[in-house]
Motif scaffolding. Structure first.
Motif, PDB file in Angstrom:
ATOM      1  N   PRO A  18      -7.377  37.946  58.311  1.00 40.54           N
ATOM      2  CA  PRO A  18      -8.503  38.313  57.435  1.00 40.54           C
ATOM      3  C   PRO A  18      -7.374  39.115  55.705  1.00 40.54           C
ATOM      4  O   PRO A  18      -6.042  39.924  56.236  1.00 40.54           O
ATOM      5  CB  PRO A  18      -9.284  39.211  57.822  1.00 40.54           C
ATOM      6  CG  PRO A  18      -8.775  39.624  58.725  1.00 40.54           C
ATOM      7  CD  PRO A  18      -8.567  38.783  59.208  1.00 40.54           C
ATOM      8  N   ASP A  19      -7.712  39.234  54.971  1.00 41.30           N
ATOM      9  CA  ASP A  19      -7.352  40.288  53.587  1.00 41.30           C
ATOM     10  C   ASP A  19      -6.653  41.789  54.168  1.00 41.30           C
ATOM     11  O   ASP A  19      -6.020  42.312  53.431  1.00 41.30           O
ATOM     12  CB  ASP A  19      -7.670  39.647  52.456  1.00 41.30           C
ATOM     13  CG  ASP A  19      -7.107  38.227  51.648  1.00 41.30           C
ATOM     14  OD1 ASP A  19      -6.468  37.862  52.388  1.00 41.30           O
ATOM     15  OD2 ASP A  19      -7.362  37.930  50.917  1.00 41.30           O
ATOM     16  N   THR A  20      -7.626  41.951  54.715  1.00 38.67           N
ATOM     17  CA  THR A  20      -7.794  43.919  55.244  1.00 38.67           C
ATOM     18  C   THR A  20      -6.910  43.642  56.406  1.00 38.67           C
ATOM     19  O   THR A  20      -7.008  43.239  57.464  1.00 38.67           O
ATOM     20  CB  THR A  20      -9.234  44.290  55.136  1.00 38.67           C
ATOM     21  OG1 THR A  20      -9.597  44.132  54.159  1.00 38.67           O
ATOM     22  CG2 THR A  20      -9.674  45.750  55.708  1.00 38.67           C
ATOM     23  N   LEU A  21      -5.420  44.855  56.148  1.00 38.18           N
ATOM     24  CA  LEU A  21      -4.756  45.397  57.824  1.00 38.18           C
ATOM     25  C   LEU A  21      -5.624  46.024  57.508  1.00 38.18           C
ATOM     26  O   LEU A  21      -4.843  46.515  58.793  1.00 38.18           O
ATOM     27  CB  LEU A  21      -3.627  45.379  56.916  1.00 38.18           C
ATOM     28  CG  LEU A  21      -2.782  43.868  55.839  1.00 38.18           C
ATOM     29  CD1 LEU A  21      -1.554  44.646  55.634  1.00 38.18           C
ATOM     30  CD2 LEU A  21      -3.077  42.617  56.903  1.00 38.18           C
ATOM     31  N   ILE A  22      -5.806  47.218  57.826  1.00 40.91           N
ATOM     32  CA  ILE A  22      -6.371  48.907  57.717  1.00 40.91           C
ATOM     33  C   ILE A  22      -7.353  49.160  57.068  1.00 40.91           C
ATOM     34  O   ILE A  22      -8.376  48.862  55.797  1.00 40.91           O
ATOM     35  CB  ILE A  22      -5.026  49.560  57.894  1.00 40.91           C
ATOM     36  CG1 ILE A  22      -3.988  49.017  58.426  1.00 40.91           C
ATOM     37  CG2 ILE A  22      -6.120  50.737  57.614  1.00 40.91           C
ATOM     38  CD1 ILE A  22      -3.462  50.063  58.618  1.00 40.91           C
ATOM     39  N   ARG A  46      -3.498  43.475  51.896  1.00 36.24           N
ATOM     40  CA  ARG A  46      -2.868  42.896  52.549  1.00 36.24           C
ATOM     41  C   ARG A  46      -1.880  42.309  50.311  1.00 36.24           C
ATOM     42  O   ARG A  46      -2.204  41.823  49.961  1.00 36.24           O
ATOM     43  CB  ARG A  46      -2.779  41.299  52.784  1.00 36.24           C
ATOM     44  CG  ARG A  46      -1.392  40.811  53.167  1.00 36.24           C
ATOM     45  CD  ARG A  46      -1.862  39.655  53.313  1.00 36.24           C
ATOM     46  NE  ARG A  46      -3.098  39.192  54.682  1.00 36.24           N
ATOM     47  CZ  ARG A  46      -2.347  39.313  56.237  1.00 36.24           C
ATOM     48  NH1 ARG A  46      -0.936  39.877  56.218  1.00 36.24           N
ATOM     49  NH2 ARG A  46      -2.999  39.530  56.984  1.00 36.24           N
ATOM     50  N   GLY A  47      -0.505  42.558  50.651  1.00 34.85           N
ATOM     51  CA  GLY A  47       0.382  42.646  49.358  1.00 34.85           C
ATOM     52  C   GLY A  47      -0.105  43.775  48.518  1.00 34.85           C
ATOM     53  O   GLY A  47       1.070  43.546  47.549  1.00 34.85           O
ATOM     54  N   SER A  48      -1.085  44.673  49.303  1.00 40.83           N
ATOM     55  CA  SER A  48      -1.013  45.814  47.964  1.00 40.83           C
ATOM     56  C   SER A  48      -0.158  46.746  48.103  1.00 40.83           C
ATOM     57  O   SER A  48       0.971  46.984  49.753  1.00 40.83           O
ATOM     58  CB  SER A  48      -2.332  46.408  48.086  1.00 40.83           C
ATOM     59  OG  SER A  48      -2.151  47.050  49.288  1.00 40.83           O
ATOM     60  N   ILE A  49       0.318  47.792  46.955  1.00 36.86           N
ATOM     61  CA  ILE A  49       0.979  48.664  47.410  1.00 36.86           C
ATOM     62  C   ILE A  49       0.332  50.016  46.781  1.00 36.86           C
ATOM     63  O   ILE A  49      -0.462  50.565  45.892  1.00 36.86           O
ATOM     64  CB  ILE A  49       1.969  48.826  45.899  1.00 36.86           C
ATOM     65  CG1 ILE A  49       3.544  48.084  46.739  1.00 36.86           C
ATOM     66  CG2 ILE A  49       2.276  50.567  46.468  1.00 36.86           C
ATOM     67  CD1 ILE A  49       4.302  48.133  45.929  1.00 36.86           C
ATOM     68  N   PHE A  50      -0.214  50.945  48.521  1.00 34.29           N
ATOM     69  CA  PHE A  50      -1.704  51.882  48.060  1.00 34.29           C
ATOM     70  C   PHE A  50      -1.314  53.152  47.986  1.00 34.29           C
ATOM     71  O   PHE A  50      -0.382  53.559  48.746  1.00 34.29           O
ATOM     72  CB  PHE A  50      -2.423  51.191  49.661  1.00 34.29           C
ATOM     73  CG  PHE A  50      -3.457  51.931  49.105  1.00 34.29           C
ATOM     74  CD1 PHE A  50      -4.843  51.648  48.470  1.00 34.29           C
ATOM     75  CD2 PHE A  50      -3.665  53.748  49.849  1.00 34.29           C
ATOM     76  CE1 PHE A  50      -5.751  52.123  49.135  1.00 34.29           C
ATOM     77  CE2 PHE A  50      -5.024  54.686  50.164  1.00 34.29           C
ATOM     78  CZ  PHE A  50      -6.608  53.470  48.609  1.00 34.29           C
ATOM     79  N   ALA A  51      -1.575  54.152  46.543  1.00 36.26           N
ATOM     80  CA  ALA A  51      -0.479  54.915  46.626  1.00 36.26           C
ATOM     81  C   ALA A  51      -1.913  56.507  47.472  1.00 36.26           C
ATOM     82  O   ALA A  51      -2.897  56.430  46.492  1.00 36.26           O
ATOM     83  CB  ALA A  51      -0.584  55.201  45.562  1.00 36.26           C
ATOM     84  N   VAL A  52      -0.804  57.060  48.705  1.00 39.37           N
ATOM     85  CA  VAL A  52      -2.413  58.621  48.495  1.00 39.37           C
ATOM     86  C   VAL A  52      -1.795  59.500  47.312  1.00 39.37           C
ATOM     87  O   VAL A  52      -0.524  59.857  47.755  1.00 39.37           O
ATOM     88  CB  VAL A  52      -2.676  58.809  50.043  1.00 39.37           C
ATOM     89  CG1 VAL A  52      -3.137  59.833  50.458  1.00 39.37           C
ATOM     90  CG2 VAL A  52      -3.036  57.606  50.985  1.00 39.37           C
ATOM     91  N   MET A  53      -2.773  59.628  46.652  1.00 42.92           N
ATOM     92  CA  MET A  53      -2.497  60.840  45.452  1.00 42.92           C
ATOM     93  C   MET A  53      -3.317  61.931  45.770  1.00 42.92           C
ATOM     94  O   MET A  53      -4.400  62.222  46.689  1.00 42.92           O
ATOM     95  CB  MET A  53      -2.579  60.533  44.171  1.00 42.92           C
ATOM     96  CG  MET A  53      -1.924  58.935  43.891  1.00 42.92           C
ATOM     97  SD  MET A  53      -2.570  58.211  42.460  1.00 42.92           S
ATOM     98  CE  MET A  53      -4.347  56.993  43.597  1.00 42.92           C
TER      99      MET A  53
END
Length: 274
Positions: A18-22, A46-53
């Motif tokens: 599925p598209d959700t990795l974590i 999947r395929g995202s650039i996820f920022a922790v801000m």
């Protein structure tokens, strides 16, 4: 389509994941009575650039450490491919870690090893590849980040920006599908930082990697991140979710507005009237 791990030395195509990795669910991280963050929930697509801000001291790097297996959370779940990471035994957690590549803030290269030896280390530890094959793969990984000329140099002989790129080459050594970057632009000049941003986008587009990035460098976040979460140091909770651009342009929470627009004169929500 992506490469998934079949054994220590083989890969196969997997079209069904599925598209959700974590998935992070109701996570709380605390040191004794001191709560760092609580009620943290989000999905990494999947395929995202996820920022922790968030501002200094809000727990960005602490959350990252919990996600990559360096710090057990106080409660909650981190689901990797549907498996509860911290409910697994050490052997299974190590296997799940093979899906990860990590670039630490200082690049964390071994000072007594050449750049090439640093990149080769994960392959030597976790595969049965021959030294000749590993050397060729190291050349390919370093070539991908523009560092092939530094393969026999020591970390002390290259610049800070080059060390970051060498760290990236090591992070992709085992062809992971998830990359974690802790303040990748820290200590870099603006031009080198911009080049690193371009390289991160190339990793996402060229390798199909999914990336989690901890950073407070707004120009970088606006350029590369397409999703994210904002952690608040005062309430110890996430208070906003979305891409950095959306949080800058459309969010009305005072703390988020202040951070995303670099304003120091906006009162926190608890101090506003009405």
């Amino acid at each position: 389509m992506r490469f998934s791990r079949l054994s220590r030395t083989h890969w196969t195509f997997d079209m069904t994941e599925p598209d959700t990795l974590i998935s992070v669910r109701d996570l709380t991280i605390a040191f004794g009575p001191k709560v760092i963050q609580q009620n943290v929930s989000f999905d990494l697509k999947r395929g995202s650039i996820f920022a922790v801000m968030g501002g200094s001291g809000c727990g960005k790097s602490t959350l990252l450490k919990s996600m990559i297996g360096l710090l057990r959370p106080t409660s909650g779940q981190i689901l990797v491919g549907g498996e509860d990471y911290w409910a697994q035994n050490e052997k299974r957690r190590t296997e799940l870690n093979h899906r990860y590549g990590v670039l630490f803030q200082s690049a964390a290269l071994w000072s007594s090893m050449t750049v090439g030896e640093n990149v080769a280390l994960p392959m030597e530890m976790f595969t049965d590849l021959t030294p000749e094959v590993i050397r060729r793969l190291v050349e390919l990984k370093l070539g991908f980040v523009g560092m092939e000329q530094a393969i026999d140099l020591m970390p002390s002989e290259i610049s800070g920006g080059m060390r970051k790129r060498a760290g990236l080459a090591r992070a992709i050594a085992l062809e992971p599908d998830i990359l974690f970057f802790d303040e990748p632009s820290a200590g870099l000049d603006p031009i080198t930082s911009a080049r690193l941003d371009d390289l991160i986008l190339t990793l996402r587009d060229g390798l199909g990697a999914t990336i989690v990035i901890v950073s407070h460098e707004l120009p970088s976040l606006f350029k590369i991140a397409d999703d994210g979460i904002f952690l608040d140091a005062r309430t110890h909770t996430p208070i906003a979710r979305g891409s950095p651009r959306d949080l800058r342009d459309h969010n009305t929470i005072p703390e988020v507005v202040a951070f995303m627009n670099r304003k120091a004169d906006i009162a926190p929500a608890s101090e506003t009237k009405g």
